[in-house]
Design a protein around this motif. Sequence first.
Motif, short mmCIF file in Angstrom:
data_model
loop_
_atom_site.label_atom_id
_atom_site.label_comp_id
_atom_site.label_asym_id
_atom_site.label_seq_id
_atom_site.Cartn_x
_atom_site.Cartn_y
_atom_site.Cartn_z
N LEU A 1 0.82 -1.21 0.00
CA LEU A 1 0.00 0.00 0.00
C LEU A 1 0.86 1.27 0.00
O LEU A 1 0.52 2.25 -0.68
CB LEU A 1 -0.94 0.00 1.20
N ALA A 2 1.96 1.25 0.75
CA ALA A 2 2.86 2.41 0.73
C ALA A 2 3.48 2.59 -0.65
O ALA A 2 3.63 3.71 -1.14
CB ALA A 2 3.94 2.24 1.79
N TRP A 3 3.85 1.49 -1.27
CA TRP A 3 4.43 1.53 -2.62
C TRP A 3 3.42 2.09 -3.62
O TRP A 3 3.78 2.82 -4.53
CB TRP A 3 4.88 0.13 -3.01
N ARG A 4 2.14 1.77 -3.40
CA ARG A 4 1.09 2.28 -4.28
C ARG A 4 0.65 3.69 -3.89
O ARG A 4 -0.33 4.21 -4.41
CB ARG A 4 -0.12 1.32 -4.24
N ARG A 5 1.36 4.28 -2.92
CA ARG A 5 1.14 5.65 -2.45
C ARG A 5 -0.21 5.87 -1.79
O ARG A 5 -0.85 6.91 -1.96
CB ARG A 5 1.36 6.65 -3.59
N ALA A 6 -0.63 4.88 -1.00
CA ALA A 6 -1.85 5.04 -0.21
C ALA A 6 -1.55 6.00 0.94
O ALA A 6 -0.41 6.12 1.37
CB ALA A 6 -2.32 3.69 0.32
N PRO A 7 -2.56 6.66 1.47
CA PRO A 7 -2.34 7.54 2.63
C PRO A 7 -1.78 6.74 3.81
O PRO A 7 -2.11 5.57 4.00
CB PRO A 7 -3.73 8.08 2.94
N PHE A 8 -0.96 7.40 4.60
CA PHE A 8 -0.26 6.73 5.71
C PHE A 8 -1.25 6.05 6.67
O PHE A 8 -1.01 4.93 7.11
CB PHE A 8 0.62 7.73 6.46
N VAL A 9 -2.34 6.72 6.97
CA VAL A 9 -3.33 6.15 7.90
C VAL A 9 -3.90 4.85 7.33
O VAL A 9 -4.06 3.86 8.05
CB VAL A 9 -4.46 7.17 8.16
N VAL A 10 -4.15 4.82 6.04
CA VAL A 10 -4.67 3.61 5.39
C VAL A 10 -3.64 2.49 5.46
O VAL A 10 -3.98 1.33 5.74
CB VAL A 10 -5.07 3.90 3.93
N VAL A 11 -2.38 2.82 5.24
CA VAL A 11 -1.30 1.82 5.30
C VAL A 11 -1.25 1.19 6.68
O VAL A 11 -1.22 -0.03 6.83
CB VAL A 11 0.06 2.47 4.93
N VAL A 12 -1.23 2.01 7.71
CA VAL A 12 -1.10 1.51 9.08
C VAL A 12 -2.31 0.68 9.48
O VAL A 12 -2.19 -0.41 10.03
CB VAL A 12 -0.88 2.68 10.07
N ILE A 13 -3.51 1.19 9.20
CA ILE A 13 -4.73 0.48 9.59
C ILE A 13 -4.85 -0.84 8.82
O ILE A 13 -5.21 -1.88 9.41
CB ILE A 13 -5.97 1.37 9.39
N ALA A 14 -4.55 -0.84 7.55
CA ALA A 14 -4.64 -2.08 6.76
C ALA A 14 -3.63 -3.11 7.24
O ALA A 14 -3.96 -4.30 7.37
CB ALA A 14 -4.42 -1.77 5.28
#
Length: 108
Positions: free
Chosen positions: A81-94
């Motif tokens: 998700l981070a590589w796909r440039r998702a928002p940080f909150v989304v990365v952590v929660i996912a």
Amino acid sequence: MSSVTIGLLVAAGVLAVGTIALRLAGVLLRARIVPSERVQELLDTGVAVLFCALIATSALIEAQEFVGWARPLGVAVGGVLAWRRAPFVVVVIAAAAVAAILRLLGLP
């Protein structure tokens, strides 16, 4: 005080002075020393390798043993998700949700 305690205090003092000197040298010499393009590439690669090693050891090992599959899979989801440039909150929660769901399903 014992000689071991004195030795540890001296070692800590030397490390503290060395750290301050290294940081000060970076500030003072930054404008005078310009690394070549190749050196800059090597430094950037070195930072990436160290960061990956830190992530791998944090995600895979705890108390010198393999942590199971839930945490590494959660970290992998977060990494994608981070590589796909998702928002940080989304990365952590996912990442946390994947690890929690896998643990609820019985995967260590």
